[in-house]
Design a protein around this motif. Structure first.
Motif, PDB file in Angstrom:
ATOM      1  N   ALA A  70       0.834  -1.208   0.000  1.00  0.00           N
ATOM      2  CA  ALA A  70       0.000   0.000   0.000  1.00  0.00           C
ATOM      3  C   ALA A  70       0.866   1.254   0.000  1.00  0.00           C
ATOM      4  CB  ALA A  70      -0.923  -0.011   1.214  1.00  0.00           C
ATOM      5  N   ALA A  71       1.902   1.262   0.837  1.00  0.00           N
ATOM      6  CA  ALA A  71       2.811   2.419   0.898  1.00  0.00           C
ATOM      7  C   ALA A  71       3.582   2.571  -0.408  1.00  0.00           C
ATOM      8  CB  ALA A  71       3.775   2.267   2.070  1.00  0.00           C
ATOM      9  N   GLY A  72       4.050   1.454  -0.947  1.00  0.00           N
ATOM     10  CA  GLY A  72       4.805   1.501  -2.190  1.00  0.00           C
ATOM     11  C   GLY A  72       3.972   2.003  -3.349  1.00  0.00           C
ATOM     12  N   GLU A  73       2.754   1.499  -3.462  1.00  0.00           N
ATOM     13  CA  GLU A  73       1.882   1.928  -4.555  1.00  0.00           C
ATOM     14  C   GLU A  73       1.526   3.404  -4.415  1.00  0.00           C
ATOM     15  OE1 GLU A  73      -2.428   0.789  -6.615  1.00  0.00           O
ATOM     16  OE2 GLU A  73      -1.644  -0.420  -4.951  1.00  0.00           O
ATOM     17  N   GLY A  74       1.260   3.832  -3.182  1.00  0.00           N
ATOM     18  CA  GLY A  74       0.949   5.239  -2.967  1.00  0.00           C
ATOM     19  C   GLY A  74       2.112   6.134  -3.332  1.00  0.00           C
ATOM     20  N   ALA A  75       3.316   5.743  -2.910  1.00  0.00           N
ATOM     21  CA  ALA A  75       4.508   6.538  -3.228  1.00  0.00           C
ATOM     22  C   ALA A  75       4.738   6.592  -4.731  1.00  0.00           C
ATOM     23  CB  ALA A  75       5.720   5.943  -2.519  1.00  0.00           C
ATOM     24  N   HIS A  76       4.587   5.465  -5.383  1.00  0.00           N
ATOM     25  CA  HIS A  76       4.805   5.403  -6.833  1.00  0.00           C
ATOM     26  C   HIS A  76       3.780   6.248  -7.572  1.00  0.00           C
ATOM     27  CE1 HIS A  76       5.070   3.273 -10.841  1.00  0.00           C
ATOM     28  NE2 HIS A  76       6.327   3.572 -10.587  1.00  0.00           N
ATOM     29  N   ASP A  77       2.515   6.166  -7.166  1.00  0.00           N
ATOM     30  CA  ASP A  77       1.478   6.976  -7.794  1.00  0.00           C
ATOM     31  C   ASP A  77       1.679   8.459  -7.496  1.00  0.00           C
ATOM     32  OD1 ASP A  77       0.402   4.657  -8.763  1.00  0.00           O
ATOM     33  OD2 ASP A  77      -1.352   4.637  -7.436  1.00  0.00           O
ATOM     34  N   GLY A  78       2.334   8.759  -6.379  1.00  0.00           N
ATOM     35  CA  GLY A  78       2.618  10.150  -6.042  1.00  0.00           C
ATOM     36  C   GLY A  78       3.797  10.730  -6.794  1.00  0.00           C
ATOM     37  N   GLY A  79       4.596   9.888  -7.429  1.00  0.00           N
ATOM     38  CA  GLY A  79       5.714  10.377  -8.242  1.00  0.00           C
ATOM     39  C   GLY A  79       7.060   9.754  -7.959  1.00  0.00           C
ATOM     40  N   ALA A  80       7.150   8.817  -7.004  1.00  0.00           N
ATOM     41  CA  ALA A  80       8.430   8.168  -6.708  1.00  0.00           C
ATOM     42  C   ALA A  80       8.772   7.168  -7.806  1.00  0.00           C
ATOM     43  CB  ALA A  80       8.374   7.458  -5.361  1.00  0.00           C
ATOM     44  N   ASP A  81      10.028   7.162  -8.210  1.00  0.00           N
ATOM     45  CA  ASP A  81      10.491   6.244  -9.250  1.00  0.00           C
ATOM     46  C   ASP A  81      11.063   4.953  -8.678  1.00  0.00           C
ATOM     47  OD1 ASP A  81      10.311   7.918 -11.847  1.00  0.00           O
ATOM     48  OD2 ASP A  81      11.272   9.261 -10.415  1.00  0.00           O
ATOM     49  N   GLU A  82      11.748   5.050  -7.535  1.00  0.00           N
ATOM     50  CA  GLU A  82      12.355   3.873  -6.922  1.00  0.00           C
ATOM     51  C   GLU A  82      12.171   3.951  -5.412  1.00  0.00           C
ATOM     52  OE1 GLU A  82      16.351   1.716  -7.934  1.00  0.00           O
ATOM     53  OE2 GLU A  82      16.799   3.208  -6.402  1.00  0.00           O
ATOM     54  N   ILE A  83      11.871   2.809  -4.809  1.00  0.00           N
ATOM     55  CA  ILE A  83      11.734   2.712  -3.362  1.00  0.00           C
ATOM     56  C   ILE A  83      12.675   1.622  -2.879  1.00  0.00           C
ATOM     57  CG2 ILE A  83      10.161   2.268  -1.448  1.00  0.00           C
ATOM     58  CD1 ILE A  83       7.884   3.043  -3.487  1.00  0.00           C
ATOM     59  N   VAL A  84      13.603   1.996  -2.025  1.00  0.00           N
ATOM     60  CA  VAL A  84      14.548   1.050  -1.436  1.00  0.00           C
ATOM     61  C   VAL A  84      14.043   0.711  -0.038  1.00  0.00           C
ATOM     62  CG1 VAL A  84      16.922   0.672  -0.661  1.00  0.00           C
ATOM     63  CG2 VAL A  84      16.481   1.957  -2.779  1.00  0.00           C
ATOM     64  N   VAL A  85      13.723  -0.560   0.198  1.00  0.00           N
ATOM     65  CA  VAL A  85      13.144  -0.985   1.474  1.00  0.00           C
ATOM     66  C   VAL A  85      14.191  -1.729   2.291  1.00  0.00           C
ATOM     67  CG1 VAL A  85      11.318  -2.287   2.615  1.00  0.00           C
ATOM     68  CG2 VAL A  85      10.882  -1.216   0.391  1.00  0.00           C
ATOM     69  N   TYR A  86      14.493  -1.197   3.461  1.00  0.00           N
ATOM     70  CA  TYR A  86      15.407  -1.855   4.410  1.00  0.00           C
ATOM     71  C   TYR A  86      14.571  -2.649   5.395  1.00  0.00           C
ATOM     72  CZ  TYR A  86      19.093  -2.493   7.899  1.00  0.00           C
ATOM     73  OH  TYR A  86      19.993  -3.038   8.777  1.00  0.00           O
ATOM     74  N   ASP A  87      14.690  -3.958   5.343  1.00  0.00           N
ATOM     75  CA  ASP A  87      13.928  -4.883   6.183  1.00  0.00           C
ATOM     76  C   ASP A  87      14.594  -4.932   7.562  1.00  0.00           C
ATOM     77  OD1 ASP A  87      12.438  -6.947   7.220  1.00  0.00           O
ATOM     78  OD2 ASP A  87      12.831  -8.352   5.593  1.00  0.00           O
ATOM     79  N   MET A  88      14.080  -4.133   8.522  1.00  0.00           N
ATOM     80  CA  MET A  88      14.808  -3.908   9.766  1.00  0.00           C
ATOM     81  C   MET A  88      14.460  -4.890  10.872  1.00  0.00           C
ATOM     82  SD  MET A  88      15.241  -0.391  11.976  1.00  0.00           S
ATOM     83  CE  MET A  88      13.588  -0.373  12.646  1.00  0.00           C
ATOM     84  N   HIS A  89      13.297  -5.502  10.837  1.00  0.00           N
ATOM     85  CA  HIS A  89      12.847  -6.291  11.984  1.00  0.00           C
ATOM     86  C   HIS A  89      13.649  -7.585  12.144  1.00  0.00           C
ATOM     87  CE1 HIS A  89      10.062  -7.595  15.076  1.00  0.00           C
ATOM     88  NE2 HIS A  89      10.025  -8.780  14.494  1.00  0.00           N
ATOM     89  N   GLU A  90      14.042  -7.860  13.402  1.00  0.00           N
ATOM     90  CA  GLU A  90      14.769  -9.096  13.734  1.00  0.00           C
ATOM     91  C   GLU A  90      15.956  -9.296  12.783  1.00  0.00           C
ATOM     92  OE1 GLU A  90      14.527 -11.439  16.175  1.00  0.00           O
ATOM     93  OE2 GLU A  90      12.866 -10.510  17.263  1.00  0.00           O
ATOM     94  N   SER A  91      15.988 -10.413  12.064  1.00  0.00           N
ATOM     95  CA  SER A  91      17.121 -10.724  11.191  1.00  0.00           C
ATOM     96  C   SER A  91      16.949 -10.212   9.772  1.00  0.00           C
ATOM     97  CB  SER A  91      17.360 -12.241  11.152  1.00  0.00           C
ATOM     98  OG  SER A  91      16.193 -12.900  10.686  1.00  0.00           O
ATOM     99  N   GLY A  92      15.882  -9.440   9.523  1.00  0.00           N
ATOM    100  CA  GLY A  92      15.686  -8.860   8.204  1.00  0.00           C
ATOM    101  C   GLY A  92      15.261  -9.874   7.151  1.00  0.00           C
ATOM    102  N   ARG A  93      14.496 -10.878   7.569  1.00  0.00           N
ATOM    103  CA  ARG A  93      14.021 -11.902   6.621  1.00  0.00           C
ATOM    104  C   ARG A  93      12.498 -11.997   6.699  1.00  0.00           C
ATOM    105  NH1 ARG A  93      17.879 -16.898   8.247  1.00  0.00           N
ATOM    106  NH2 ARG A  93      17.304 -16.136  10.319  1.00  0.00           N
TER     107      ARG A  93
END
Length: 300
Positions: A70-93
């Motif tokens: 939902a966040a990614g689609e909203g950002a992309h529709d708002g004008g973002a070209d690339e979204i880099v997601v850092y998976d922070m929780h626990e071991s990042g998996r």
């Protein structure tokens, strides 16, 4: 010939498109850094949902994907070209990479220090904090803590900060604003105290008891995440970065027993057996040093 002209036209367009990637802030290409967590997600209210190996954790991963998409689609529709997601929780998996759209890059495994290409810096136009939560000891909050601390605190230049504050200050060091926070009502209040123009999507609120919450329906919460993400990107230029004057004094209290090796880290001073202090002019590098040490050495 006509075919050669068409081929040449597409080669020129392709060259222009590739060059857009290297243009930012007033140019063509817009890049968002998103930090994803679990405690502040839609429908997450119990610590069991946050721990790999518990049946409830699998449900939390599904909820993570709903909020993230939902966040990614909203950002992309708002004008973002690339979204880099850092998976922070626990071991990042936690993220299902096969469900991500083409404009998302997923940093998996939770590396404490990133390469220059993906590290927070001036190549980004905004910061998203997805599924975040309030700092420790926050009243009327859901699953509040700060990184590995549940019964301790961080301060930067004497100001109490949690994960929202720390990530916002690191981004602000590069002039990158905190555009979006999703989480509970307490997380929203914490974010707006730092950055009044940051967009916030509230997905739940405290019911006043441990391991409980008033959760909003996923369809409603994720629609709100989409709207706020889209609006945040559209109005990114109007949101100021969160900053403090350097030099920085980072003080923190660890949870649990700390191994003695951490005392040997360059520049770290022990205030007492669980409280440490680090001073310097680059908050990001200071935090990377501490985070790298704690991820490897801290007994939790």
């Amino acid at each position: 010939r006509k075919g050669d002209l068409v081929f040449t036209f597409f080669r020129i367009c392709s060259k222009i498109k590739s060059e857009k990637r290297f243009t930012r802030k007033g140019g063509f290409f817009m890049r968002i850094f998103m930090v994803s967590d679990i405690e502040g997600l839609t429908g997450v209210y119990h610590w069991a949902q946050t721990k790999p190996g518990n049946p409830a954790y699998d449900e939390a991963r599904e909820l993570l994907m709903g909020d993230l998409l939902a966040a990614g689609e909203g950002a992309h529709d708002g004008g973002a070209d690339e979204i880099v997601v850092y998976d922070m929780h626990e071991s990042g998996r936690n993220i299902f990479t096969d469900r991500l759209p083409a404009y998302v890059r997923h940093i998996a495994g939770k590396p404490p220090v990133l390469t220059e290409k993906f590290r927070m810096g001036k190549s980004y136009d905004g910061l998203f904090l997805l599924g975040n939560h309030a700092m420790p000891f926050t009243r009327d909050s859901v699953l509040c803590h700060a990184y590995w601390l549940s019964d301790g605190m961080f301060t930067v230049n004497g100001i109490d900060v949690g994960e929202i504050g720390m990530e916002a200050l690191i981004a602000g060091q590069y002039g990158v604003p905190l555009l979006l926070v999703t989480g509970d009502l307490a997380a929203k209040k914490e974010a707006l105290a730092l950055s009044p123009d940051t967009r916030c999507a509230v997905v739940k609120e405290s019911s006043g008891y441990r391991n409980t919450a008033v959760c909003y329906p996923a369809c409603e919460a994720q629609e709100e995440i989409y709207r706020q993400a889209r609006d945040a990107v559209k109005h990114a230029a109007e949101i100021a970065p969160v900053t403090l004057q350097a030099p920085y004094t980072l003080r923190f209290t660890f949870r649990g027993q700390v191994r003695p090796e951490i005392k040997a880290l360059p520049g770290i001073a022990a205030i007492d057996d669980k409280t440490y202090e680090l001073k310097g002019g680059d908050l990001h590098k200071m935090w990377e040093l501490v985070n790298d040490a704690c991820c490897n050495w801290l007994d939790v």
